[in-house]
Design a protein around this motif. Sequence first.
Motif, PDB file in Angstrom:
ATOM      1  N   CYS A   9       0.844  -1.190   0.000  1.00 39.65           N
ATOM      2  CA  CYS A   9       0.000   0.000   0.000  1.00 39.65           C
ATOM      3  C   CYS A   9       0.878   1.239   0.000  1.00 39.65           C
ATOM      4  O   CYS A   9       1.866   1.314   0.731  1.00 39.65           O
ATOM      5  CB  CYS A   9      -0.925  -0.003   1.217  1.00 39.65           C
ATOM      6  SG  CYS A   9      -2.074  -1.400   1.198  1.00 39.65           S
ATOM      7  N   THR A  10       0.506   2.204  -0.831  1.00 39.23           N
ATOM      8  CA  THR A  10       1.270   3.435  -0.936  1.00 39.23           C
ATOM      9  C   THR A  10       0.350   4.643  -0.796  1.00 39.23           C
ATOM     10  O   THR A  10      -0.858   4.565  -1.037  1.00 39.23           O
ATOM     11  CB  THR A  10       2.008   3.544  -2.287  1.00 39.23           C
ATOM     12  OG1 THR A  10       1.034   3.600  -3.341  1.00 39.23           O
ATOM     13  CG2 THR A  10       2.943   2.381  -2.512  1.00 39.23           C
ATOM     14  N   VAL A  11       0.966   5.733  -0.406  1.00 38.74           N
ATOM     15  CA  VAL A  11       0.274   7.006  -0.284  1.00 38.74           C
ATOM     16  C   VAL A  11       1.368   8.067  -0.238  1.00 38.74           C
ATOM     17  O   VAL A  11       2.509   7.766   0.138  1.00 38.74           O
ATOM     18  CB  VAL A  11      -0.616   7.020   0.994  1.00 38.74           C
ATOM     19  CG1 VAL A  11       0.193   6.997   2.262  1.00 38.74           C
ATOM     20  CG2 VAL A  11      -1.603   8.149   0.978  1.00 38.74           C
ATOM     21  N   ASP A  12       1.067   9.305  -0.622  1.00 37.28           N
ATOM     22  CA  ASP A  12       2.129  10.304  -0.572  1.00 37.28           C
ATOM     23  C   ASP A  12       2.463  10.648   0.877  1.00 37.28           C
ATOM     24  O   ASP A  12       1.687  10.374   1.799  1.00 37.28           O
ATOM     25  CB  ASP A  12       1.785  11.548  -1.406  1.00 37.28           C
ATOM     26  CG  ASP A  12       0.688  12.412  -0.812  1.00 37.28           C
ATOM     27  OD1 ASP A  12       0.756  12.738   0.389  1.00 37.28           O
ATOM     28  OD2 ASP A  12      -0.227  12.797  -1.565  1.00 37.28           O
ATOM     29  N   VAL A  70       0.969  -3.128  -6.217  1.00 35.12           N
ATOM     30  CA  VAL A  70       1.043  -1.834  -5.550  1.00 35.12           C
ATOM     31  C   VAL A  70      -0.359  -1.241  -5.530  1.00 35.12           C
ATOM     32  O   VAL A  70      -1.030  -1.160  -6.572  1.00 35.12           O
ATOM     33  CB  VAL A  70       2.036  -0.886  -6.256  1.00 35.12           C
ATOM     34  CG1 VAL A  70       2.049   0.485  -5.592  1.00 35.12           C
ATOM     35  CG2 VAL A  70       3.427  -1.494  -6.248  1.00 35.12           C
ATOM     36  N   VAL A  71      -0.809  -0.845  -4.345  1.00 40.71           N
ATOM     37  CA  VAL A  71      -2.155  -0.317  -4.158  1.00 40.71           C
ATOM     38  C   VAL A  71      -2.057   1.098  -3.601  1.00 40.71           C
ATOM     39  O   VAL A  71      -1.458   1.316  -2.550  1.00 40.71           O
ATOM     40  CB  VAL A  71      -2.972  -1.212  -3.188  1.00 40.71           C
ATOM     41  CG1 VAL A  71      -4.364  -0.635  -2.959  1.00 40.71           C
ATOM     42  CG2 VAL A  71      -3.055  -2.637  -3.714  1.00 40.71           C
ATOM     43  N   ASP A  72      -2.643   2.053  -4.305  1.00 33.26           N
ATOM     44  CA  ASP A  72      -2.691   3.435  -3.833  1.00 33.26           C
ATOM     45  C   ASP A  72      -3.873   3.551  -2.876  1.00 33.26           C
ATOM     46  O   ASP A  72      -5.010   3.270  -3.236  1.00 33.26           O
ATOM     47  CB  ASP A  72      -2.876   4.384  -5.012  1.00 33.26           C
ATOM     48  CG  ASP A  72      -2.891   5.847  -4.618  1.00 33.26           C
ATOM     49  OD1 ASP A  72      -3.259   6.176  -3.464  1.00 33.26           O
ATOM     50  OD2 ASP A  72      -2.555   6.684  -5.465  1.00 33.26           O
ATOM     51  N   THR A  73      -3.592   3.953  -1.630  1.00 38.94           N
ATOM     52  CA  THR A  73      -4.652   4.061  -0.622  1.00 38.94           C
ATOM     53  C   THR A  73      -4.989   5.513  -0.299  1.00 38.94           C
ATOM     54  O   THR A  73      -5.548   5.800   0.752  1.00 38.94           O
ATOM     55  CB  THR A  73      -4.244   3.329   0.675  1.00 38.94           C
ATOM     56  OG1 THR A  73      -3.100   3.976   1.239  1.00 38.94           O
ATOM     57  CG2 THR A  73      -3.965   1.861   0.408  1.00 38.94           C
ATOM     58  N   SER A  74      -4.666   6.432  -1.207  1.00 39.78           N
ATOM     59  CA  SER A  74      -4.942   7.848  -0.970  1.00 39.78           C
ATOM     60  C   SER A  74      -6.418   8.111  -0.711  1.00 39.78           C
ATOM     61  O   SER A  74      -6.781   8.899   0.161  1.00 39.78           O
ATOM     62  CB  SER A  74      -4.489   8.691  -2.165  1.00 39.78           C
ATOM     63  OG  SER A  74      -3.101   8.554  -2.371  1.00 39.78           O
ATOM     64  N   TYR A  84      -9.075   2.262  -2.365  1.00 41.36           N
ATOM     65  CA  TYR A  84      -8.043   1.361  -2.850  1.00 41.36           C
ATOM     66  C   TYR A  84      -8.027   1.367  -4.374  1.00 41.36           C
ATOM     67  O   TYR A  84      -9.056   1.140  -5.001  1.00 41.36           O
ATOM     68  CB  TYR A  84      -8.300  -0.076  -2.372  1.00 41.36           C
ATOM     69  CG  TYR A  84      -8.344  -0.211  -0.873  1.00 41.36           C
ATOM     70  CD1 TYR A  84      -7.169  -0.223  -0.135  1.00 41.36           C
ATOM     71  CD2 TYR A  84      -9.556  -0.321  -0.203  1.00 41.36           C
ATOM     72  CE1 TYR A  84      -7.194  -0.340   1.246  1.00 41.36           C
ATOM     73  CE2 TYR A  84      -9.591  -0.444   1.178  1.00 41.36           C
ATOM     74  CZ  TYR A  84      -8.409  -0.446   1.890  1.00 41.36           C
ATOM     75  OH  TYR A  84      -8.440  -0.561   3.255  1.00 41.36           O
ATOM     76  N   GLN A  85      -6.865   1.624  -4.951  1.00 38.35           N
ATOM     77  CA  GLN A  85      -6.688   1.593  -6.398  1.00 38.35           C
ATOM     78  C   GLN A  85      -5.496   0.728  -6.716  1.00 38.35           C
ATOM     79  O   GLN A  85      -4.380   1.126  -6.379  1.00 38.35           O
ATOM     80  CB  GLN A  85      -6.477   3.012  -6.949  1.00 38.35           C
ATOM     81  CG  GLN A  85      -7.658   3.925  -6.767  1.00 38.35           C
ATOM     82  CD  GLN A  85      -8.910   3.399  -7.450  1.00 38.35           C
ATOM     83  OE1 GLN A  85      -8.844   2.821  -8.536  1.00 38.35           O
ATOM     84  NE2 GLN A  85     -10.051   3.572  -6.815  1.00 38.35           N
TER      85      GLN A  85
END
Length: 148
Positions: A67-70, A121-125, A128-129
Amino acid sequence: MVHSTPGFEARTGDPLSKRTPAVFFDVLRTLAEGGVTVVAEAAFQDKVWRPNLEPPAEIADIRVVRCTVDSAVAHERIVRRAEQSARRAAHADQELLQAIADGERPLESWMPIAMDVPTLVVDTSDGYQPGLEEIVSFAGRPTAGRAT
């Protein structure tokens, strides 16, 4: 472990926090040896994940959902969780936040797991994307010759 230790306050290098990864990975290894499917969630860096997952990778079909986020959103979440969640007792959040503020531990320095295993890789901003359906499909997809 934390909740059964009255008065525990997490800090970098405290005895309980030092034991936690060993217990975590011992449990994962035991489950893998028993052929049990398991989801292990933790925000360990590569230097902790990789050496502890390489031995079970010989018998287990490992997948990584990262999981990623800025960093601004990550910082906001650390602050909010530190203020609101009793489950965070195992984490030295205030110490981390101070190190971030002092420039000693920028969030960008965190190193994700780097293993040669299937990784999503999942964008959790904002949610979930990719979405949960794709994450579940990725996690359950068999690899040739191995059970999941």
